[in-house]
Design a protein around this motif. Structure first.
Motif, PDB file in Angstrom:
ATOM      1  N   ILE A  55       0.845  -1.196   0.000  1.00  0.00           N
ATOM      2  CA  ILE A  55       0.000   0.000   0.000  1.00  0.00           C
ATOM      3  C   ILE A  55       0.881   1.248   0.000  1.00  0.00           C
ATOM      4  O   ILE A  55       0.566   2.233  -0.662  1.00  0.00           O
ATOM      5  CB  ILE A  55      -0.954   0.019   1.221  1.00  0.00           C
ATOM      6  CG1 ILE A  55      -1.797  -1.243   1.284  1.00  0.00           C
ATOM      7  CG2 ILE A  55      -1.800   1.286   1.237  1.00  0.00           C
ATOM      8  CD1 ILE A  55      -3.001  -1.304   0.418  1.00  0.00           C
ATOM      9  N   THR A  56       2.011   1.175   0.692  1.00  0.00           N
ATOM     10  CA  THR A  56       2.921   2.328   0.723  1.00  0.00           C
ATOM     11  C   THR A  56       3.470   2.629  -0.673  1.00  0.00           C
ATOM     12  O   THR A  56       3.693   3.792  -1.010  1.00  0.00           O
ATOM     13  CB  THR A  56       4.082   2.090   1.705  1.00  0.00           C
ATOM     14  OG1 THR A  56       4.727   0.850   1.374  1.00  0.00           O
ATOM     15  CG2 THR A  56       3.596   2.063   3.145  1.00  0.00           C
TER      16      THR A  56
ATOM     17  N   ARG B 236       1.022   9.757  -5.133  1.00  0.00           N
ATOM     18  CA  ARG B 236       1.363  11.102  -4.651  1.00  0.00           C
ATOM     19  C   ARG B 236       2.361  11.811  -5.557  1.00  0.00           C
ATOM     20  O   ARG B 236       2.501  13.026  -5.492  1.00  0.00           O
ATOM     21  CB  ARG B 236       1.869  11.042  -3.228  1.00  0.00           C
ATOM     22  CG  ARG B 236       0.702  10.783  -2.284  1.00  0.00           C
ATOM     23  CD  ARG B 236       0.865  11.475  -1.016  1.00  0.00           C
ATOM     24  NE  ARG B 236       1.089  10.512   0.047  1.00  0.00           N
ATOM     25  CZ  ARG B 236       1.340  10.864   1.281  1.00  0.00           C
ATOM     26  NH1 ARG B 236       1.426  12.123   1.598  1.00  0.00           N
ATOM     27  NH2 ARG B 236       1.510   9.953   2.201  1.00  0.00           N
ATOM     28  N   LYS B 237       3.042  11.053  -6.430  1.00  0.00           N
ATOM     29  CA  LYS B 237       3.887  11.696  -7.434  1.00  0.00           C
ATOM     30  C   LYS B 237       3.021  12.519  -8.391  1.00  0.00           C
ATOM     31  O   LYS B 237       3.427  13.583  -8.847  1.00  0.00           O
ATOM     32  CB  LYS B 237       4.659  10.647  -8.255  1.00  0.00           C
ATOM     33  CG  LYS B 237       5.814  10.020  -7.551  1.00  0.00           C
ATOM     34  CD  LYS B 237       6.468   9.027  -8.495  1.00  0.00           C
ATOM     35  CE  LYS B 237       7.615   8.299  -7.861  1.00  0.00           C
ATOM     36  NZ  LYS B 237       8.198   7.299  -8.788  1.00  0.00           N
TER      37      LYS B 237
ATOM     38  N   GLU C 106      -4.395   8.207   3.846  1.00  0.00           N
ATOM     39  CA  GLU C 106      -5.722   7.754   4.268  1.00  0.00           C
ATOM     40  C   GLU C 106      -6.659   7.614   3.070  1.00  0.00           C
ATOM     41  O   GLU C 106      -7.444   6.667   2.989  1.00  0.00           O
ATOM     42  CB  GLU C 106      -6.334   8.713   5.301  1.00  0.00           C
ATOM     43  CG  GLU C 106      -5.652   8.679   6.654  1.00  0.00           C
ATOM     44  CD  GLU C 106      -4.335   9.457   6.682  1.00  0.00           C
ATOM     45  OE1 GLU C 106      -4.090  10.310   5.781  1.00  0.00           O
ATOM     46  OE2 GLU C 106      -3.524   9.206   7.582  1.00  0.00           O
ATOM     47  N   THR C 107      -6.568   8.530   2.110  1.00  0.00           N
ATOM     48  CA  THR C 107      -7.396   8.452   0.900  1.00  0.00           C
ATOM     49  C   THR C 107      -7.020   7.229   0.077  1.00  0.00           C
ATOM     50  O   THR C 107      -7.895   6.504  -0.414  1.00  0.00           O
ATOM     51  CB  THR C 107      -7.241   9.731   0.051  1.00  0.00           C
ATOM     52  OG1 THR C 107      -7.663  10.842   0.836  1.00  0.00           O
ATOM     53  CG2 THR C 107      -8.057   9.654  -1.225  1.00  0.00           C
TER      54      THR C 107
ATOM     55  N   ARG D 157      -8.350   4.173   2.003  1.00  0.00           N
ATOM     56  CA  ARG D 157      -9.816   4.087   1.897  1.00  0.00           C
ATOM     57  C   ARG D 157     -10.237   3.574   0.529  1.00  0.00           C
ATOM     58  O   ARG D 157     -11.168   2.773   0.409  1.00  0.00           O
ATOM     59  CB  ARG D 157     -10.458   5.449   2.160  1.00  0.00           C
ATOM     60  CG  ARG D 157     -10.878   5.677   3.580  1.00  0.00           C
ATOM     61  CD  ARG D 157     -11.825   6.861   3.736  1.00  0.00           C
ATOM     62  NE  ARG D 157     -11.496   8.018   2.921  1.00  0.00           N
ATOM     63  CZ  ARG D 157     -10.659   8.993   3.277  1.00  0.00           C
ATOM     64  NH1 ARG D 157     -10.065   8.955   4.449  1.00  0.00           N
ATOM     65  NH2 ARG D 157     -10.424  10.010   2.482  1.00  0.00           N
ATOM     66  N   ASN D 158      -9.554   4.045  -0.512  1.00  0.00           N
ATOM     67  CA  ASN D 158      -9.879   3.585  -1.861  1.00  0.00           C
ATOM     68  C   ASN D 158      -9.533   2.113  -2.052  1.00  0.00           C
ATOM     69  O   ASN D 158     -10.279   1.381  -2.700  1.00  0.00           O
ATOM     70  CB  ASN D 158      -9.186   4.452  -2.911  1.00  0.00           C
ATOM     71  CG  ASN D 158      -9.978   5.690  -3.219  1.00  0.00           C
ATOM     72  OD1 ASN D 158     -10.965   5.628  -3.950  1.00  0.00           O
ATOM     73  ND2 ASN D 158      -9.578   6.816  -2.654  1.00  0.00           N
ATOM     74  N   VAL D 159      -8.438   1.669  -1.488  1.00  0.00           N
ATOM     75  CA  VAL D 159      -8.090   0.244  -1.548  1.00  0.00           C
ATOM     76  C   VAL D 159      -9.172  -0.573  -0.837  1.00  0.00           C
ATOM     77  O   VAL D 159      -9.627  -1.603  -1.356  1.00  0.00           O
ATOM     78  CB  VAL D 159      -6.693  -0.020  -0.948  1.00  0.00           C
ATOM     79  CG1 VAL D 159      -6.459  -1.515  -0.742  1.00  0.00           C
ATOM     80  CG2 VAL D 159      -5.609   0.566  -1.847  1.00  0.00           C
ATOM     81  N   GLU D 160      -9.603  -0.115   0.344  1.00  0.00           N
ATOM     82  CA  GLU D 160     -10.667  -0.823   1.075  1.00  0.00           C
ATOM     83  C   GLU D 160     -11.955  -0.882   0.271  1.00  0.00           C
ATOM     84  O   GLU D 160     -12.614  -1.925   0.207  1.00  0.00           O
ATOM     85  CB  GLU D 160     -10.941  -0.136   2.417  1.00  0.00           C
ATOM     86  CG  GLU D 160      -9.922  -0.408   3.474  1.00  0.00           C
ATOM     87  CD  GLU D 160     -10.292   0.245   4.800  1.00  0.00           C
ATOM     88  OE1 GLU D 160     -10.909   1.340   4.806  1.00  0.00           O
ATOM     89  OE2 GLU D 160      -9.967  -0.346   5.842  1.00  0.00           O
TER      90      GLU D 160
END
Length: 148
Positions: free
Chosen positions: A43-44, A51-52, A60-61, A64-67
């Protein structure tokens, strides 16, 4: 149409059918995971890549999207020794599947389903709704790295 393109289109349709907005960030996340569909990706790493392009996007976004994608069965998540990883679920017609997972690099190799005869023999009167078979270890590339 190639099966993998069909699977990507199915993922977009699942999002639309669930009234999920198809944003640039979500599309980019799907693209990234789709292009690495043979691996569980940290996930990191997903966060770092997104974020690039979207420097205001928070961890957190991303999480949340992965979840949300996992709830829709677009991705699978799994906890590894070094943290949570996500994998694009590219075979919507075969939710019950078997695979080898490299516990070092996250590589996934799909396997044929094992014979369930002996399992059914041990569970007389039981009703099996689904099966999930995993073999976990080191892939050939990671074994080679360890030996060198």
């Amino acid at each position: 149409m190639v099966k993998t393109e069909k699977a990507y289109d199915q993922a977009i349709e699942l999002l639309k059918n669930d009234n999920v907005r198809i944003t640039k960030q979500r599309t980019r996340m799907l693209d990234y995971l789709f292009n690495k569909r043979d691996f569980y990706v940290p996930i990191t790493e997903i966060d770092h890549q997104l974020r690039k392009e979207f420097n205001r996007m928070s961890y957190e976004t991303v999480y949340r999207n992965v979840e949300m994608l996992e709830e829709l069965h677009v991705v699978e998540t799994r906890m590894f020794n070094n943290g949570m990883r996500a994998k694009y679920q590219c075979d919507f017609d075969n939710v019950d599947h078997s695979h080898f997972i490299c516990e070092n690099c996250g590589r996934v190799v799909e396997l044929d389903k094992p014979d369930m005869g002996s399992v059914r023999d041990k569970l007389p009167g039981f009703e099996i709704d689904s099966q999930h078979y995993e073999v976990i270890g080191l892939c050939d590339a990671c074994v080679k790295d360890v030996r060198e």
